[in-house]
Design an enzyme around this catalytic site. Sequence first.
Site, PDB file in Angstrom:
ATOM      1  N   GLU A 207       0.829  -1.209   0.000  1.00 42.25           N
ATOM      2  CA  GLU A 207       0.000   0.000   0.000  1.00 42.25           C
ATOM      3  C   GLU A 207       0.865   1.260   0.000  1.00 42.25           C
ATOM      4  OE1 GLU A 207      -3.122  -0.088   2.925  1.00 42.25           O
ATOM      5  OE2 GLU A 207      -4.056  -1.864   2.026  1.00 42.25           O
ATOM      6  N   GLU A 329      -5.310  -8.596  -0.496  1.00 44.65           N
ATOM      7  CA  GLU A 329      -6.126  -8.204   0.653  1.00 44.65           C
ATOM      8  C   GLU A 329      -7.565  -8.045   0.169  1.00 44.65           C
ATOM      9  OE1 GLU A 329      -4.920  -5.104   3.333  1.00 44.65           O
ATOM     10  OE2 GLU A 329      -2.771  -5.534   3.054  1.00 44.65           O
TER      11      GLU A 329
END
Length: 526
Positions: A207, A329
């Site tokens: 991320e 995710e």
Amino acid sequence: MTKLLKNCLLGMVALTTVSAVQAQRLYNQPQKVDKTTVTINVDEGEDIISRHIYGHFSEHLGHCIYGGLWVGEDSSIPNINGVRKDIIDAMKQIKIPNLRWPGGCFADEYHWKDGIGPRDQRPSMVNTNWGGVTEDNSFGTHEFLDMCEFIGTEPYISANVGSGTVQEIAQWVEYMTFDGESPMTELRKQNGREKPWKVKFLGIGNETWGCGGNMTADFYSNIYRQFATYCKNYGDNRLFKIAVGPSSDDYNWMETIMKNVGRQANGISLHHYSVPSWRGSKGSATQFGEDEYYKIISMAYKMEELVTKHSTIMDKYDPDKTIGLMVDEWGSWYDVEPGTNPGFLYQQNTMRDAILAGMTLNIFNNHCDRVRMANIAQIVNVLQALFLTEGEKMILTPTFHIFDMYKVHQDATMLPTTVRTNFLPYENRTQPQLSVSASKDADGLIHISLVNTDLNEDLEVTCTLNSDAKLAKNGGQIVTSDKIQDHNTFENPDVITLKNFDNYTLKENKLTIKVPAKSVITLCLK
């Protein structure tokens, strides 16, 4: 092509295709069908459903590691080298193919050398992302890789790019995988591991558009190329390098990464959570009504759109599909359970989450030509967990039973499937009433997974099996419950379990199936 003819053809697609349903998004209210039907081309499968689509995620977050997986060798809780034995046994049961660690956001503040050597000499650290708790680093590289080796699963290492250095990640790869003479291998041997581990999957950051550094796509592209250059293949260990891809529908990020990084990466990640609201209350995991249910399921079904559109961008730069889309995710995200630390993300798991998991896995199966890995978040005590623990107690959630049921699809050949079904509207979103995927394994067994997302209507489904062979019934399994809010607790751990299902007939390769409302079913044919 005339506009009228084009619209007619698009309308037909909206009715007939759910294996890669895109056209229904062109319509707010797709035309209603009178009967739900499925067609499976049994003899036409080509693409393999990678077992790594059924992967998992373990972050230093709340009680996922400490108090979840890790209890230590001296614990009264039965354990194998410090890891709970009941969870190890259950992970083996579902044939867990890979496990991602140490994060998540935590990965970009984790310095691996703090987690090696004698445990009583390891420095502590503050987990600034999740609750501000102090951790003693007793669970580190050796503990994680030894656990993966014992279970028989592939470790997926998420490396620190946000606050780490090129040298740090390069030395970590050397420490884990080099079998020659070097300072890192000597250090590994001093810490009790003579031979290197096999480590295939390596995430270069996490991320980086957010908690991993708040970078732009162009900036991260250069960082990725730099870091990846120094992550070497040692001996016969071959790294599968995964670049940080977009958050949900950030298509510009995917375009930039594919353009700038391209084939220097083996995979590009994608993150998407089903969250009622990022601001304010996300809603209870167990106390919700029909409206809230359909909202979450429609958010989960957005995965179909995301995978389709991101795959289209990837096809532009990689038409041969050599680069994998790695959805590392995904899952549901609600408010934490009352009385628990809000930074620990501990939530219960209901029949709603089982529906969400089954539908999402069907999407991945049907897009296995591009989707090569997925990791539900997370494996223990965090978000859409498979296991919940409380001291010596451990329970299996409804989501666990979906993974147990769906393990038959791992490394099987995906069978092209067409579905005619109605769509259940929620505001400006829709999701199919029936979600389906099918596969044929190496032994020739055919498995068909069906999810009835409707809360109230049972479906009588007719399924035509196009095959030269005469097929026969070989059992089935179901996960369902009386109420969509039902869930397992430490006092009542078996409210929702995996049960046998035989409410279907097969005659001349035509199935008739009674699919109960709010249920997930997998049938087996031979």
